[in-house]
Motif scaffolding. Structure first.
Motif, PDB file in Angstrom:
ATOM      1  N   TYR A  46      13.873 -20.382 -23.857  1.00  0.00           N
ATOM      2  CA  TYR A  46      12.916 -19.936 -24.871  1.00  0.00           C
ATOM      3  C   TYR A  46      13.451 -18.750 -25.669  1.00  0.00           C
ATOM      4  CZ  TYR A  46      10.104 -22.784 -21.741  1.00  0.00           C
ATOM      5  OH  TYR A  46       9.643 -23.800 -20.956  1.00  0.00           O
ATOM      6  N   ALA A  47      14.121 -17.828 -24.996  1.00  0.00           N
ATOM      7  CA  ALA A  47      14.680 -16.677 -25.701  1.00  0.00           C
ATOM      8  C   ALA A  47      15.775 -17.120 -26.673  1.00  0.00           C
ATOM      9  CB  ALA A  47      15.240 -15.661 -24.702  1.00  0.00           C
ATOM     10  N   GLY A  48      16.612 -18.068 -26.249  1.00  0.00           N
ATOM     11  CA  GLY A  48      17.654 -18.593 -27.129  1.00  0.00           C
ATOM     12  C   GLY A  48      17.079 -19.307 -28.328  1.00  0.00           C
ATOM     13  N   SER A  49      16.036 -20.107 -28.092  1.00  0.00           N
ATOM     14  CA  SER A  49      15.384 -20.822 -29.187  1.00  0.00           C
ATOM     15  C   SER A  49      14.797 -19.842 -30.195  1.00  0.00           C
ATOM     16  CB  SER A  49      14.285 -21.736 -28.631  1.00  0.00           C
ATOM     17  OG  SER A  49      13.646 -22.436 -29.671  1.00  0.00           O
ATOM     18  N   LEU A  50      14.138 -18.804 -29.686  1.00  0.00           N
ATOM     19  CA  LEU A  50      13.543 -17.810 -30.577  1.00  0.00           C
ATOM     20  C   LEU A  50      14.609 -17.104 -31.402  1.00  0.00           C
ATOM     21  CD1 LEU A  50      11.011 -16.301 -31.517  1.00  0.00           C
ATOM     22  CD2 LEU A  50      11.356 -14.715 -29.618  1.00  0.00           C
ATOM     23  N   ALA A  51      15.739 -16.773 -30.778  1.00  0.00           N
ATOM     24  CA  ALA A  51      16.829 -16.114 -31.503  1.00  0.00           C
ATOM     25  C   ALA A  51      17.361 -17.009 -32.616  1.00  0.00           C
ATOM     26  CB  ALA A  51      17.955 -15.742 -30.538  1.00  0.00           C
TER      27      ALA A  51
ATOM     28  N   VAL B 157       5.638 -22.901 -35.997  1.00  0.00           N
ATOM     29  CA  VAL B 157       5.064 -23.462 -34.771  1.00  0.00           C
ATOM     30  C   VAL B 157       6.089 -23.415 -33.646  1.00  0.00           C
ATOM     31  CG1 VAL B 157       4.197 -25.569 -33.685  1.00  0.00           C
ATOM     32  CG2 VAL B 157       3.340 -24.884 -35.932  1.00  0.00           C
ATOM     33  N   LEU B 158       7.340 -23.726 -33.947  1.00  0.00           N
ATOM     34  CA  LEU B 158       8.395 -23.616 -32.932  1.00  0.00           C
ATOM     35  C   LEU B 158       8.522 -22.171 -32.457  1.00  0.00           C
ATOM     36  CD1 LEU B 158      11.223 -25.922 -34.334  1.00  0.00           C
ATOM     37  CD2 LEU B 158      10.086 -26.179 -32.134  1.00  0.00           C
ATOM     38  N   ARG B 159       8.479 -21.220 -33.404  1.00  0.00           N
ATOM     39  CA  ARG B 159       8.533 -19.802 -33.027  1.00  0.00           C
ATOM     40  C   ARG B 159       7.330 -19.445 -32.148  1.00  0.00           C
ATOM     41  NH1 ARG B 159       7.692 -15.969 -36.064  1.00  0.00           N
ATOM     42  NH2 ARG B 159       8.988 -14.437 -34.977  1.00  0.00           N
ATOM     43  N   GLY B 160       6.153 -19.900 -32.568  1.00  0.00           N
ATOM     44  CA  GLY B 160       4.951 -19.612 -31.797  1.00  0.00           C
ATOM     45  C   GLY B 160       5.031 -20.158 -30.383  1.00  0.00           C
ATOM     46  N   ASN B 161       5.586 -21.347 -30.255  1.00  0.00           N
ATOM     47  CA  ASN B 161       5.724 -21.964 -28.934  1.00  0.00           C
ATOM     48  C   ASN B 161       6.679 -21.153 -28.061  1.00  0.00           C
ATOM     49  OD1 ASN B 161       5.520 -23.739 -26.825  1.00  0.00           O
ATOM     50  ND2 ASN B 161       6.439 -25.474 -27.878  1.00  0.00           N
ATOM     51  N   ALA B 162       7.822 -20.739 -28.637  1.00  0.00           N
ATOM     52  CA  ALA B 162       8.787 -19.938 -27.881  1.00  0.00           C
ATOM     53  C   ALA B 162       8.166 -18.607 -27.457  1.00  0.00           C
ATOM     54  CB  ALA B 162      10.038 -19.702 -28.722  1.00  0.00           C
TER      55      ALA B 162
END
Length: 219
Positions: free
Chosen positions: A84-89, A107-112
């Motif tokens: 999740y941290a990698g996805s957010l970055a 939405v992807l950011r919100g999910n992460a």
């Protein structure tokens, strides 16, 4: 490209090896080859797919749409692999470089952010794409509702659930979400009412549904 379109991983691997092993291949040729091969490796070898996407992004040889599409694909895979941290970055870099406010990205950011227990930040990302948006998908609203609930904003979670549920009376998930936010607010009578409506409609189909309803009556 032809092998990718045909879903032929073996042929794509062979063609990719020729391109990537050719020192005359330019940045675009290398990056698009890595991108196409990554597509075929998704759900086959996600780690390798992510490595290829990172290399394609780092090469900076793709056109804008392909470059940022590779970032979104990488972020989705990172989410799928619980990074999740990698996805957010990855997503934050995308937003920084493009200033995009596309719903898909937020939405992807919100999910992460939700998965990282950063609920207030998740809410900030999700509210603009859910509230007042007639095209907002049900799963986006459910993610916002969960962020409210987990973030200690029970009243807002209940309000959103009460807004969604009447619009989708036949959607079992929306109704169960409504019951769950009532439960989180310790409002057993309202939660029971939702479950009883589902029971009468034949929508309680799992043993745990009846266990939950019985527990609510006991409480």
């Amino acid at each position: 490209s032809e092998a990718q379109q045909e879903g032929d991983l073996e042929a794509a691997e062979a063609a990719a090896a020729e391109v990537l092993g050719n020192e005359r291949a330019n940045a675009y040729e290398r990056a698009i080859t890595q991108r196409l091969l990554a597509d075929l490796l998704i759900d086959v070898d996600n780690q390798r797919a992510m490595d290829l996407l990172r290399e394609a992004i780092a090469a900076a040889g793709l056109g804008n749409n392909e470059h940022y599409g590779a970032m979104i694909a990488l972020a989705q895979l990172q989410m799928q692999e619980d990074d999740y941290a990698g996805s957010l970055a990855t997503l934050d870099r995308l937003v920084s470089e493009t200033s995009t406010d596309k719903a898909e990205v937020q939405v992807l950011r919100g999910n992460a952010l939700y998965r990282l227990d950063r609920f207030d930040e998740a809410i900030a990302a999700l509210e603009p794409v859910v509230k007042g948006n007639p095209e907002a998908r049900a799963d986006w609203a459910q993610l916002l509702m969960a962020s409210y609930a987990e973030g200690g904003r029970a009243d807002e979670a209940v309000a959103l659930a009460e807004e969604i549920a009447p619009k989708t009376p036949a959607d079992r998930r929306s109704q169960l979400n409504l019951a769950n936010v009532y439960l989180q607010a310790d409002d057993y009578p309202k939660a029971i009412a939702v479950y009883e409506r589902l029971r009468q409609a034949g929508e309680l189909t799992e043993a745990r549904d009846y266990s939950n309803l019985a527990a609510m009556h006991l409480n």
